[in-house]
Motif scaffolding. Structure first.
Motif, PDB file in Angstrom:
ATOM      1  N   MET A 153      56.669  18.154 -31.033  1.00 56.36           N
ATOM      2  CA  MET A 153      57.989  18.289 -30.430  1.00 56.36           C
ATOM      3  C   MET A 153      58.251  17.299 -29.307  1.00 56.36           C
ATOM      4  O   MET A 153      59.399  17.107 -28.912  1.00 56.36           O
ATOM      5  CB  MET A 153      58.147  19.714 -29.904  1.00 56.36           C
ATOM      6  N   GLN A 157      62.053  16.851 -29.878  1.00 53.77           N
ATOM      7  CA  GLN A 157      62.994  17.606 -29.046  1.00 53.77           C
ATOM      8  C   GLN A 157      63.691  16.720 -28.017  1.00 53.77           C
ATOM      9  O   GLN A 157      63.525  16.856 -26.808  1.00 53.77           O
ATOM     10  CB  GLN A 157      62.287  18.788 -28.369  1.00 53.77           C
ATOM     11  N   CYS A 198      60.848  26.130 -44.141  1.00 53.94           N
ATOM     12  CA  CYS A 198      61.665  24.992 -44.577  1.00 53.94           C
ATOM     13  C   CYS A 198      61.580  24.844 -46.101  1.00 53.94           C
ATOM     14  O   CYS A 198      62.596  24.700 -46.783  1.00 53.94           O
ATOM     15  CB  CYS A 198      61.184  23.687 -43.939  1.00 53.94           C
ATOM     16  N   LEU A 203      66.900  26.731 -44.500  1.00 49.63           N
ATOM     17  CA  LEU A 203      67.638  25.632 -43.874  1.00 49.63           C
ATOM     18  C   LEU A 203      69.061  25.627 -44.410  1.00 49.63           C
ATOM     19  O   LEU A 203      69.283  25.968 -45.574  1.00 49.63           O
ATOM     20  CB  LEU A 203      66.969  24.287 -44.221  1.00 49.63           C
ATOM     21  N   PRO A 204      70.029  25.257 -43.562  1.00 50.70           N
ATOM     22  CA  PRO A 204      71.430  25.425 -43.958  1.00 50.70           C
ATOM     23  C   PRO A 204      71.932  24.448 -45.020  1.00 50.70           C
ATOM     24  O   PRO A 204      72.913  24.722 -45.687  1.00 50.70           O
ATOM     25  CB  PRO A 204      72.183  25.209 -42.644  1.00 50.70           C
ATOM     26  N   VAL A 206      69.930  22.905 -47.528  1.00 47.57           N
ATOM     27  CA  VAL A 206      69.155  22.781 -48.778  1.00 47.57           C
ATOM     28  C   VAL A 206      68.746  24.154 -49.311  1.00 47.57           C
ATOM     29  O   VAL A 206      68.499  25.088 -48.556  1.00 47.57           O
ATOM     30  CB  VAL A 206      67.880  21.921 -48.590  1.00 47.57           C
ATOM     31  N   PRO A 234      77.784  23.398 -46.839  1.00 46.07           N
ATOM     32  CA  PRO A 234      76.512  23.510 -46.105  1.00 46.07           C
ATOM     33  C   PRO A 234      76.699  24.358 -44.848  1.00 46.07           C
ATOM     34  O   PRO A 234      77.791  24.381 -44.277  1.00 46.07           O
ATOM     35  CB  PRO A 234      76.178  22.066 -45.729  1.00 46.07           C
ATOM     36  N   GLY A 235      75.659  25.053 -44.445  1.00 46.15           N
ATOM     37  CA  GLY A 235      75.786  26.000 -43.342  1.00 46.15           C
ATOM     38  C   GLY A 235      75.519  25.381 -41.978  1.00 46.15           C
ATOM     39  O   GLY A 235      75.379  24.163 -41.837  1.00 46.15           O
ATOM     40  N   LEU A 236      75.438  26.237 -40.997  1.00 42.77           N
ATOM     41  CA  LEU A 236      75.213  25.808 -39.612  1.00 42.77           C
ATOM     42  C   LEU A 236      73.728  25.839 -39.273  1.00 42.77           C
ATOM     43  O   LEU A 236      72.993  26.695 -39.759  1.00 42.77           O
ATOM     44  CB  LEU A 236      75.941  26.764 -38.664  1.00 42.77           C
ATOM     45  N   THR A 237      73.312  24.929 -38.391  1.00 43.65           N
ATOM     46  CA  THR A 237      71.946  24.983 -37.879  1.00 43.65           C
ATOM     47  C   THR A 237      71.873  26.063 -36.803  1.00 43.65           C
ATOM     48  O   THR A 237      72.901  26.509 -36.290  1.00 43.65           O
ATOM     49  CB  THR A 237      71.552  23.643 -37.235  1.00 43.65           C
ATOM     50  N   ALA A 238      70.643  26.438 -36.451  1.00 40.26           N
ATOM     51  CA  ALA A 238      70.432  27.510 -35.476  1.00 40.26           C
ATOM     52  C   ALA A 238      71.160  27.209 -34.166  1.00 40.26           C
ATOM     53  O   ALA A 238      71.820  28.083 -33.591  1.00 40.26           O
ATOM     54  CB  ALA A 238      68.949  27.706 -35.224  1.00 40.26           C
ATOM     55  N   THR A 239      71.047  25.980 -33.701  1.00 33.77           N
ATOM     56  CA  THR A 239      71.671  25.634 -32.431  1.00 33.77           C
ATOM     57  C   THR A 239      73.199  25.673 -32.531  1.00 33.77           C
ATOM     58  O   THR A 239      73.884  26.103 -31.605  1.00 33.77           O
ATOM     59  CB  THR A 239      71.183  24.259 -31.945  1.00 33.77           C
ATOM     60  N   CYS A 522      70.045  15.816 -36.451  1.00 31.80           N
ATOM     61  CA  CYS A 522      69.328  17.010 -36.907  1.00 31.80           C
ATOM     62  C   CYS A 522      69.549  18.219 -36.010  1.00 31.80           C
ATOM     63  O   CYS A 522      69.030  19.293 -36.283  1.00 31.80           O
ATOM     64  CB  CYS A 522      67.850  16.716 -37.072  1.00 31.80           C
ATOM     65  N   THR A 524      68.511  19.064 -33.136  1.00 34.41           N
ATOM     66  CA  THR A 524      67.416  19.556 -32.312  1.00 34.41           C
ATOM     67  C   THR A 524      67.815  19.380 -30.847  1.00 34.41           C
ATOM     68  O   THR A 524      68.328  18.338 -30.470  1.00 34.41           O
ATOM     69  CB  THR A 524      66.129  18.760 -32.596  1.00 34.41           C
ATOM     70  N   PRO A 525      67.580  20.400 -30.024  1.00 34.30           N
ATOM     71  CA  PRO A 525      67.978  20.276 -28.624  1.00 34.30           C
ATOM     72  C   PRO A 525      66.979  19.454 -27.800  1.00 34.30           C
ATOM     73  O   PRO A 525      65.817  19.335 -28.168  1.00 34.30           O
ATOM     74  CB  PRO A 525      67.988  21.727 -28.137  1.00 34.30           C
TER      75      PRO A 525
ATOM     76  N   ASN B 340      74.904  29.663 -43.958  1.00 35.85           N
ATOM     77  CA  ASN B 340      74.515  29.729 -42.540  1.00 35.85           C
ATOM     78  C   ASN B 340      73.143  30.386 -42.401  1.00 35.85           C
ATOM     79  O   ASN B 340      73.026  31.513 -41.922  1.00 35.85           O
ATOM     80  CB  ASN B 340      75.531  30.549 -41.744  1.00 35.85           C
ATOM     81  N   VAL B 341      72.122  29.690 -42.806  1.00 37.01           N
ATOM     82  CA  VAL B 341      70.769  30.220 -42.657  1.00 37.01           C
ATOM     83  C   VAL B 341      69.852  29.100 -42.177  1.00 37.01           C
ATOM     84  O   VAL B 341      69.853  27.998 -42.718  1.00 37.01           O
ATOM     85  CB  VAL B 341      70.261  30.881 -43.963  1.00 37.01           C
ATOM     86  N   ASP B 342      69.148  29.374 -41.121  1.00 38.26           N
ATOM     87  CA  ASP B 342      68.279  28.361 -40.524  1.00 38.26           C
ATOM     88  C   ASP B 342      67.134  29.107 -39.864  1.00 38.26           C
ATOM     89  O   ASP B 342      67.054  30.342 -39.922  1.00 38.26           O
ATOM     90  CB  ASP B 342      69.070  27.551 -39.482  1.00 38.26           C
TER      91      ASP B 342
END
Lengths: 536, 347
Positions: A153, A157, A198, A203-204, A206, A234-239, A522, A524-525, B340-342
């Protein structure tokens, strides 16, 4: 991972843990391997005892530095300058592997000019690492055909994490240290099954096996396999989910075994976001800081109470076996998800974890050759496409999935937040040896708490002197986002101007301070760099 | 390749192989104590001595490389006597109180005593007396049981790269200890515990909650902490984990870290969640599974109908299995209807 997937066509640790001891040069950047991956560090120590050169690029004097031939102590967030300067030296001194580049890469000429400004002297100004040391590291890495790169990271990160990885990929492509034994680009995954999560589609963008959501053929494939209609968006990432929750555009969340309150940057922001939800369900084994905010908490099972598989950092799928029965009325996650899915209109009926695994193998060709019977004997590394395939110790032996891999020009960008008079220290974060991630497990182990139960901030002696601090004093550390009270540990592990807080401690949470600025690609924060001030 | 004979049997092994490894590869047993296949041999315990033709003295097979035409005997009367004497000398300074020892079922000294049929011991005399107190919470050090084989010293230096312990003093007073005989202050990986052939080094938290009459099991599985994926064995009795060990057969060769080897008690923590909970007013209250699941599905369906499926998001888990994550993302995509899955791969 996003970067590796773009460049090579697959994003995972290319080589194997067991191969590390045969390497001649080990370049570790942004990984505190001895504390975060101790058993992998053992392999590096073994290589060292056989004469391998270890080069560590890290702002902190991490424990493995004891075994390093070189410690490039760069300023946090200046990795691009350091790596590009290494590439600059390799090209300038003609140390690159022309044959490999001819066969397997493209875009060298165009990329080459992007290196012009990255002289070691220029990089020295940005990184604080002496130019001669950068050149020496470049020569060592390029001078061996058994040289591997390792990162975690500390590379990803950042708001330019993808850029950092691209730069590392350039180094491997330039020297041909990829696609063979004892080489490669090796991101060490931080959690027991982050690789697997993963791999199987957590993952949003794939589906399982990195098959793209945006590809209509893939969508049809999974619609057929699962007998349902799938969204093409495609979906949203966690952040991004947290962003949108905070903005009111995500209304409900279902969180399985994660603790974003502590693991995500800018804790106040995360808590506000979760509180802003209409409905939050958390499935976990403990009342984590996140579960405490939930509307529904579902008691799940620990690794010791279930069957299944984990995939480790080297793509090795391994069997997890049940040793205990779940406590009280806790249920296996598989059962809970199936029950929920039935209620939401997609009935699922799997008799066992093995049934589920067989379905994964039927939709992801790279593990078609793996089944529980084979795993009974030993773990198998994907790709493993057929029943008689022995698994893959290292990737890209016969070429890259993308064909010829391209060099990527990367310009240097400073971190999103830089120090100023108000916030004069750079804060970087990470793990220590004893605690693990958000501490929901290790902080409940009395032996671990006895030796590592207190939060601390690492601060250099010179800074401590300026602030009038003694070792063990409590200080208040503040960023633009929040502040914590924490015990000062005076140490030469950090350079003057840099401080470090481990991420594990809720009562003095590093992520109260960190910046939720994201990598544009990507998402990543930037957990590894932000500006703080220290008040005594 | 080098050709030699061991007990008259012709053996062919690569150059630089030791006599011990050559013998073992030919299925011939030579007893050892200090030898460990993953560590550099030091020839300390002398149990592995063999006779080699034209060499008058006995040689330790773990440190002697093979040579062309070498003729080795491993089972002569002389060797048997010498080995028995070595064992007796070791036992003369070892507290033979096996009934009170937590390593009884995992003790090489005990096993070799049986194997070498050492039933009586004419050697008696002074015994080392050590204070066994050590403040660290992980590793119990019973140095009176230490046979000074040196495996712990080697593993700490060669494998772990720490060097937290070494031999101190000489002769009868020899002991293995941290610098200045202080308490152990190290990475607590427990590699030393793993290789200790006696009960001198043990996990302090082992065997907690041992009960009579409950079935004992050893279950091979994978560590739940970092991404290295070390193979571990959970030794359980009833509903308790009594200890974690690691087999040398697996890729991690038996090596673990402090979390993997000693950080297991969270599994049976009284703080584990055991009942489904629903927030009623300000409190989370216990409910039945039926109620929790129905309520959750109802709320998710309501969100979907009112605001659309893309206002729902799910976090899969880097802690859960492949199978669980697969089903979870299938649930989010197929049942909820959103991508929306991560999970925390980025964190």
């Amino acid at each position: 991972m996003a970067s590796l997937a773009t460049i090579f066509g697959s994003g995972a640790m290319t080589n194997s843990i067991r191969g590390i001891k045969h390497m001649e040069v080990i370049f570790i950047i942004g990984s505190n391997t001895k504390e975060s991956h101790p058993v992998i560090a053992n392999q590096m120590i073994k290589a060292h005892s056989k004469g391998a050169k270890i080069i560590i690029a890290d702002p902190r004097k991490v424990p493995l530095v004891r075994f390093a031939d070189q410690h490039l102590r760069l300023k946090p967030g200046t990795d691009v300058a350091l790596i590009n300067a290494m590439a600059h030296v390799i090209v300038k001194e003609g140390l690159h592997n022309s044959e490999f580049m001819e066969d397997r890469t493209q875009g060298f000429e165009a990329w080459k000019s992007s290196l012009d400004e990255f002289t070691p002297e220029f990089a020295e100004k940005l990184t604080g690492v002496p130019a001669a040391d950068i050149a020496q590291a470049a020569r060592a890495y390029a001078g061996s055909s058994k040289a591997g790169i390792f990162y975690t990271m500390g590379i990803t990160q950042h708001t330019h994490g993808v850029d950092n990885v691209s730069c590392l990929a350039n180094l491997a492509l330039l020297t041909g240290n990829i696609g063979r034994e004892y080489t490669g680009i090796n991101p060490l995954r931080g959690q027991n099954n982050v690789q697997g999560a993963c791999d199987v589609g957590g993952l949003p963008n794939v589906y399982p096996g990195y098959q793209k959501v945006g590809d209509p053929n893939m969508r049809r494939k999974f619609e057929t396999a699962w007998d349902c209609v799938l969204s093409e968006k495609p979906g949203l990432t966690a952040t991004e989910m947290m962003e949108k929750a905070s903005g009111g555009r995500i209304k409900s969340m279902y969180i399985l075994g994660e603790n974003p309150v502590l693991s995500d940057p800018n804790m106040k922001h995360t808590i506000d976001a979760l509180k802003n939800l209409d409905f939050l369900v958390v499935q976990d084994i403990f009342m984590t800081e996140t579960a405490a905010l939930a509307d529904v908490v579902l008691p799940a099972t620990s690794f010791a109470e279930k069957f299944g598989t984990f995939t480790n950092t080297e793509r090795r799928v391994q069997l997890v076996r049940r040793a205990l029965t779940p406590p009280g009325h806790a249920k296996p996650d598989l059962t809970i998800i199936q029950e929920m899915s039935g209620r939401m209109g997609l009935p699922m009926d799997y008799a066992s974890a093995e049934d589920v695994f067989n379905e994964i193998a039927s939709v992801w060709p790279a593990i078609e050759g793996i089944n529980y019977k084979r795993l009974e004997k030993k773990g198998l590394q994907w790709p493993c496409p057929t029943r008689d395939h022995p698994g893959t110790e290292y990737l890209f032996k016969d070429g890259f999935p993308v064909g010829k891999a391209a060099f990527t020009a990367v310009e240097f960008k400073p971190p999103a937040e830089i120090t100023d008079d108000e916030y004069p220290f750079i804060l970087t974060t990470g793990r220590n040896l004893f605690q693990y991630h958000t501490g929901s497990m290790t902080r409940r182990v009395p032996e671990i708490e006895a030796v590592a139960g207190k939060a601390y901030i690492e601060i250099h002696e010179m800074d401590a002197k300026k602030l009038g601090l003694k070792d063990g004093d409590t200080v208040n550390v503040a960023s633009r986002r929040g502040n914590i009270d924490i015990r000062a540990m005076i140490t030469d592990r950090v350079n003057p101007g840099v401080v470090f807080v481990p991420m594990h401690y809720a009562e003095a949470a590093a992520n109260m301070l960190t910046n939720n600025a994201l990598d544009p690609v990507c998402k990543t924060p930037e957990l590894k760099v932000c500006a703080v001030r220290i008040v005594t | 390749m080098v050709k030699l004979t061991i007990n008259g049997k012709e053996v062919q092994v690569p150059k630089d192989t030791t006599v011990l490894v050559a013998a073992r590869s030919a299925g011939i047993t030579i007893p050892t104590l200090c030898y460990h296949p993953r560590l550099k041999p030091n020839g300390g315990c002398r149990l592995c001595v063999v006779e080699v033709k034209n060499i008058p003295r006995l040689v330790s097979s773990c440190t002697t490389p093979v040579s062309e035409g070498m003729e080795v005997q491993t089972e002569t009367a002389r060797l048997k006597e010498v080995r028995a004497t070595i064992m007796k000398l070791l036992l003369s300074d070892h507290p033979v109180e096996c009934i009170n020892c937590r390593a009884t079922d995992d003790c090489a000294l005990h096993e070799l005593t049986m194997f070498l049929e050492v039933h009586e011991n004419e050697f008696t005399g002074e015994r080392r007396k050590y204070d066994t107190r050590d403040g660290n919470p992980f590793i119990e050090r019973n140095m009176e049981k230490c046979i000074l084989c040196g495996r712990c010293v080697s593993v700490c230096e060669e494998v772990q790269g720490v060097g937290a312990i070494d031999f101190a003093y000489r002769g009868f007073k020899s002991k293995v200890c941290p610098p200045f005989e202080k308490d152990l202050d190290c990475e607590f990986c427990g590699q030393c515990v793993q290789v200790c052939p006696t009960g001198a080094l043990l996990g302090k938290m082992w065997d907690r909650g041992l009960r009579l009459g409950q079935e004992k099991k050893a279950v091979d599985t994978v560590c739940t902490y970092c991404g290295t994926g070390c193979n571990i064995t959970l030794n359980v009795q009833g509903q308790n984990i009594t200890k974690v060990t690691a087999s040398e057969r697996h890729w991690n060769e038996g090596w673990l870290c402090v979390k993997g080897r000693f950080g297991y008690s969270f599994v049976t923590s009284p703080e584990r969640l055991t009942e489904p909970l629903i927030r009623k007013g300000k409190e989370l209250v216990e409910v039945s599974w039926e109620e929790a699941l129905d309520y959750t599905a109802e709320r998710l369906k309501a969100t979907k109908e009112k605001h659309g499926e893309d206002t729902i998001a799910g976090l899969a888990s880097a802690r859960c299995t492949n199978e669980e994550n697969y089903l979870f993302q299938k649930f989010m995509r197929g049942a909820v209807g959103t991508n929306n899955v991560d999970h925390c791969a980025r964190l």
